[in-house]
Design a protein around this motif. Structure first.
Motif, short mmCIF file in Angstrom:
data_model
loop_
_atom_site.label_atom_id
_atom_site.label_comp_id
_atom_site.label_asym_id
_atom_site.label_seq_id
_atom_site.Cartn_x
_atom_site.Cartn_y
_atom_site.Cartn_z
N VAL A 7 0.87 -1.18 0.00
CA VAL A 7 0.00 0.00 0.00
C VAL A 7 0.90 1.22 0.00
CG1 VAL A 7 -1.79 1.25 1.27
CG2 VAL A 7 -1.76 -1.26 1.31
N CYS A 8 0.57 2.20 -0.78
CA CYS A 8 1.40 3.41 -0.89
C CYS A 8 1.63 4.03 0.50
CB CYS A 8 0.71 4.40 -1.82
SG CYS A 8 1.60 5.97 -1.95
N PRO A 9 2.87 4.47 0.77
CA PRO A 9 3.16 5.01 2.11
C PRO A 9 2.89 6.50 2.25
CG PRO A 9 5.18 4.96 0.84
CD PRO A 9 4.09 4.41 -0.06
N TYR A 10 2.30 7.13 1.27
CA TYR A 10 2.18 8.59 1.35
C TYR A 10 0.82 9.04 1.86
CZ TYR A 10 6.77 8.38 -0.53
OH TYR A 10 8.10 8.09 -0.67
N CYS A 11 -0.17 9.25 1.02
CA CYS A 11 -1.38 9.88 1.56
C CYS A 11 -2.42 8.85 2.01
CB CYS A 11 -1.96 10.87 0.57
SG CYS A 11 -3.07 10.17 -0.65
N GLY A 12 -3.46 9.36 2.65
CA GLY A 12 -4.49 8.50 3.21
C GLY A 12 -5.42 7.87 2.19
N GLY A 14 -4.73 5.48 0.40
CA GLY A 14 -4.55 4.03 0.58
C GLY A 14 -4.48 3.25 -0.71
N CYS A 15 -3.76 3.76 -1.71
CA CYS A 15 -3.70 3.07 -3.01
C CYS A 15 -2.87 1.80 -2.92
CB CYS A 15 -3.09 4.00 -4.05
SG CYS A 15 -4.06 5.49 -4.32
N LYS A 16 -3.41 0.74 -3.47
CA LYS A 16 -2.65 -0.52 -3.52
C LYS A 16 -1.72 -0.51 -4.71
CE LYS A 16 -4.71 -3.72 -0.59
NZ LYS A 16 -5.38 -4.98 -0.43
N LEU A 43 1.77 10.32 -8.99
CA LEU A 43 3.23 10.40 -9.14
C LEU A 43 3.98 9.83 -7.95
CD1 LEU A 43 3.72 14.03 -10.43
CD2 LEU A 43 4.39 11.93 -11.61
N LYS A 44 3.49 10.14 -6.75
CA LYS A 44 4.20 9.69 -5.56
C LYS A 44 4.15 8.17 -5.46
CE LYS A 44 1.93 12.54 -2.78
NZ LYS A 44 1.29 13.60 -3.56
N GLY A 45 3.03 7.59 -5.86
CA GLY A 45 2.94 6.13 -5.85
C GLY A 45 3.89 5.51 -6.85
N TYR A 46 3.94 6.07 -8.04
CA TYR A 46 4.80 5.49 -9.09
C TYR A 46 6.28 5.71 -8.82
CZ TYR A 46 1.03 4.21 -12.30
OH TYR A 46 -0.05 3.61 -12.89
N SER A 180 -3.19 17.05 -2.64
CA SER A 180 -2.97 16.24 -1.44
C SER A 180 -3.33 14.78 -1.63
CB SER A 180 -3.74 16.83 -0.25
OG SER A 180 -5.11 16.87 -0.53
N HIS A 181 -4.37 14.46 -2.38
CA HIS A 181 -4.79 13.07 -2.61
C HIS A 181 -5.19 12.92 -4.08
CE1 HIS A 181 -5.84 13.94 1.65
NE2 HIS A 181 -5.58 12.69 1.90
N PRO A 182 -4.24 12.88 -4.99
CA PRO A 182 -4.61 12.90 -6.42
C PRO A 182 -5.58 11.80 -6.85
CG PRO A 182 -2.27 13.31 -6.16
CD PRO A 182 -2.79 12.92 -4.80
N ILE A 183 -5.51 10.65 -6.19
CA ILE A 183 -6.42 9.58 -6.61
C ILE A 183 -7.84 9.83 -6.09
CG2 ILE A 183 -6.86 7.09 -6.34
CD1 ILE A 183 -4.68 7.88 -8.46
N VAL A 184 -7.97 10.52 -4.98
CA VAL A 184 -9.30 10.96 -4.55
C VAL A 184 -9.82 12.01 -5.53
CG1 VAL A 184 -10.63 12.04 -2.70
CG2 VAL A 184 -8.82 10.40 -2.13
FE1 SF4 Z 1 -0.06 7.25 -2.87
FE2 SF4 Z 1 -0.86 9.05 -4.62
FE3 SF4 Z 1 -2.48 7.07 -3.92
FE4 SF4 Z 1 -1.94 9.01 -2.19
S1 SF4 Z 1 -3.04 9.24 -4.13
S2 SF4 Z 1 -1.96 6.82 -1.76
S3 SF4 Z 1 0.19 9.47 -2.68
S4 SF4 Z 1 -0.55 6.87 -5.02
#
Ligand code: SF4
Length: 689
Positions: A7-12, A14-16, A43-46, A180-184
């Motif tokens: 699970v991504c360690p950055y924002c809440g 919670g992207c797998k 980007l942060k996840g990748y 802050s939460h691009p996937i949201v």
């Molecule tokens: Fe990680 Fe980005 Fe998903 Fe947040 S939105 S959990 S930073 S990949």
């Protein structure tokens, strides 16, 4: 080559994701099909993993235990045995001399996981003997927890991240999800594509405002006035749900009386939003078949934040937008496991599972499970991290055990925080990088990073998700809970865990809210939202089904109050408002993302101050010009960044850089209930260099 699901360690959000690993090195990250991200990453996840491969490290990785035996002296590399023995001796001596409450602890909302947070609060409560354990929720969504607990019963998002795209109206206030939460933010976009009305309340023309149907460009610091005006319109225009209010809420008469003074026409000058816009926003919200309110730190980082959260929950109560799918209230938690740190009781007022430390029956239950005398447990609420600087200066806190937090970067009014650190007798930092805070430590205990251990995270929608270890650590480091256990044992409380699951199962047995969320079930379902009270429960995608609120009376509590101005308003000497914000490519104190090559390339210069070109021209400041930004507490160098989307009279800085650190400028003005600082508002001036 293997692919490890994590699970991504950055924002809440919670992207797998999957980390592709070859020969002990991470090659790349791939998106996985998680409940919240559905095969997408930002980007942060990748690109936020390559600090694990030790490339281009800007901040040194902590690779072995270090002790500094004298203040101002040099760090000395020592064995684990010596580091643990020395730390235990110093903590023991401070406890003997000054009492247990002289020691403060933090858990971590970052990559360490729920199991470690459970062990840290157990260390504070069972080994040291106090409730002085807190986390960075204090400086972000602490007001959401307090405000929602008071009005609805549970201090968390009532709905699911996956639900957002199916809501027919999104009321977004003080929340810049694109950064802050691009996937949201993707979910918001999908909602728009499915026909939802998007109403954004924000002083800046943020990305979401650009796709919004309505943008209420509110003046900085006026949230309570706007939310009261929303309530006024709902009642005056008869847009509220009378049956729902009568059946499921309490306090309507007092609420109506309070918002009577906040007619949109009365507050339009104060808020900068026309009465027509305020009325239209509520007509849209109230008439939607399903509506969701989302907020971020533009609501919570103010001295009146808890009141505003209660006011937002009241809008949902007035319109019956709770207790069913696709509606609700959504404080979108910042760091990847800040929800988990709260769930695990890294809070001075609650044991794991939101059980009060002041309840003797709860203390007795934990004491029995932990094998200690309940009479010896601290019956009082502990200290909050934002109170620590003052408590140090008052001589009440002497030692600080900090795990995975960097208060010398992230707390408001850094000169105050620095003076407190200078006065502390003993500082223990358990971390992965030599952060600003670690530089001040007496002992450094180096731990494994996300990627080097597994565990469970809680994402912003109450979802427990397991994450796996991808690579072996390369250094002389230990898992966080293992370090805490060694310290506990050295202090005379034998603590031995075999693995994460043993800790998790101990926690589940003590927490009715989480009891059914077993490791096996998480493996099977992937994402389990609490409450999950029985072994056959799949979890709870939305709270308050049947409109049963978990307040003492079982009813939702309507709330409004008088707007209070921020503590430090602009004047002739400091004519601009400073608001702290985030940038999309970096996270929190930037210790992790700042050590990732691709993310450095994206944003590689310390600090900038966003300013409207009109304001800049009036000050004779050119685009990209170096400037001093000064408040009554300090001054920093930054670079002016012209931005038409910025409102007049305000400037915006991120707190993620060591140079140009905007927390040199910010001020406290703590919310009286949550003790969250007002980092979204202080007065500054800019001068060209
Ligand atoms: Fe990680 Fe980005 Fe998903 Fe947040 S939105 S959990 S930073 S990949």
């Amino acid at each position: 080559m293997k692919k490890i699901t994590t699970v991504c360690p950055y924002c809440g959000a919670g992207c797998k994701m999957k980390l592709v690993v070859d020969n002990g090195k991470i090659l790349r990250a791939e998106a996985a099909d998680g409940a919240t991200n559905q095969g997408e990453l930002c980007l942060k996840g990748y690109y936020g993993w390559d600090f694990l491969n030790d490339t281009k490290l800007l901040t040194p990785r902590l690779t072995q235990p270090l002790i500094r035996r004298e203040k101002g002296g040099k760090f000395e590399a020592v064995s684990w045995d010596e580091a643990i023995r020395y730390t235990a001796q110093r903590l023991k001596a401070i406890k003997q001399q000054h009492g247990a409450r002289a020691i403060m602890h933090t858990g971590s909302s970052r990559g360490t996981g729920n199991e470690t947070n459970y062990v840290m609060q157990k260390f504070a409560r069972a080994v040291i003997g106090n409730n002085n354990v807190d986390c960075c929720a204090r400086v972000c969504h602490g007001p959401s927890v307090a405000g929602l607990q008071a009005t609805l019963g549970n201090g968390a998002m009532s709905n699911s991240i996956g639900d957002i795209e199916n809501s027919k109206c999104l009321l977004i206030i003080g929340y810049n999800c694109a950064d802050s939460h691009p996937i949201v933010a993707r979910r918001v976009l999908k909602a728009k594509e499915k026909g939802a009305q998007i109403v954004v309340c924000d002083p800046r023309r943020i990305e979401t405002a650009r796709i919004a149907d309505q943008h209420l460009q509110i003046n900085n610091g006026c949230n309570m006035a706007l939310v009261n005006a929303f309530g006024h319109v709902l009642i005056e225009e008869n847009l509220y749900d009378r049956d729902y209010v009568a059946k499921y809420t309490e306090g309507f008469d007092a609420y109506r009386q309070q918002v009577a003074d906040y007619a949109p026409e009365t507050v339009e000058q104060l808020t900068g939003v026309s009465a027509q816009q305020i009325r239209q926003a509520m007509r849209t919200y109230a008439s939607a078949p399903s509506a969701t309110i989302m907020w971020g730190m533009g609501v919570t980082q103010f001295g009146q934040a808890v009141d505003v959260v209660k006011g937002l929950a009241s809008l949902a109560l007035l319109t019956g937008n709770l207790g069913r799918a696709n509606v609700g209230v959504g404080p979108v938690r910042g760091q990847n496991n800040v929800q988990g740190a709260c769930d695990m009781g890294v809070l001075p007022n609650e044991f794991p599972g939101y059980q009060s430390v002041t309840d003797p029956a709860v203390r007795a239950k934990f004491a029995a499970a932990w094998g200690i005398d309940a009479a010896g447990m601290d019956p009082d609420i502990g200290y909050r991290i934002t109170e620590v600087p003052h408590l140090v200066h008052e001589g009440k806190v002497k030692a600080y055990y900090i795990m995975g937090e960097d208060p010398l970067q992230t707390e408001a009014d850094l000169s105050l925080v620095r003076s407190a650190f200078d006065a502390l007798e003993f500082i223990v930092v358990q971390d992965i990088f030599m952060t600003k805070t670690a530089e001040q430590a007496d002992v450094i205990l180096p731990s494994t990073s996300w990627g080097e251990h597994g565990g469970v995270f809680s994402c912003a929608d109450r979802g427990f998700q397991r994450f796996e270890k991808a690579i072996e650590p390369q250094y002389n480091v230990k898992r966080d809970w293992e370090i805490i256990s060694l310290l506990a044992t050295e202090l005379g409380y034998p603590m031995h865990y075999e693995d994460n699951q043993q800790i998790w199962d101990e926690m589940r047995e003590l927490c009715p809210l989480f009891y059914g969320a077993t490791y096996e079930k998480m493996g099977e379902l992937g994402h389990i939202q609490w409450p999950c009270t029985t072994l056959d429960s799949p979890g709870t995608p939305y709270l308050y089904q049947g409109n049963q609120f978990t307040t003492p009376s079982g009813k939702g509590q309507l709330f409004a109050t008088t707007w209070r101005a921020p503590a430090e308003v602009p004047d002739a000497a400091y004519p601009l408002v400073l608001c702290t914000v985030r940038e999309v490519g970096h996270y929190s104190c930037r210790s992790m993302t700042g050590n990732c090559a691709a993310l450095q390339t994206l944003a590689d210069e310390p600090g900038f101050v966003q300013i409207n070109p009109q304001d800049a021209a009036a000050l004779g400041i050119g685009d990209q010009q170096l400037v001093w930004v000064a408040s009554r507490r300090g001054k920093v160098i930054s670079r002016a960044n012209y931005n038409e989307r910025i409102n007049l009279g305000a400037v915006y800085m991120t707190y993620q850089w060591w140079i140009g650190a905007c927390n040199e400028l910010t001020q406290e003005n703590l919310d009286p209930i949550s003790k969250t600082p007002e980092t979204k508002y202080c007065a500054v001036k800019l001068e060209a260099i």
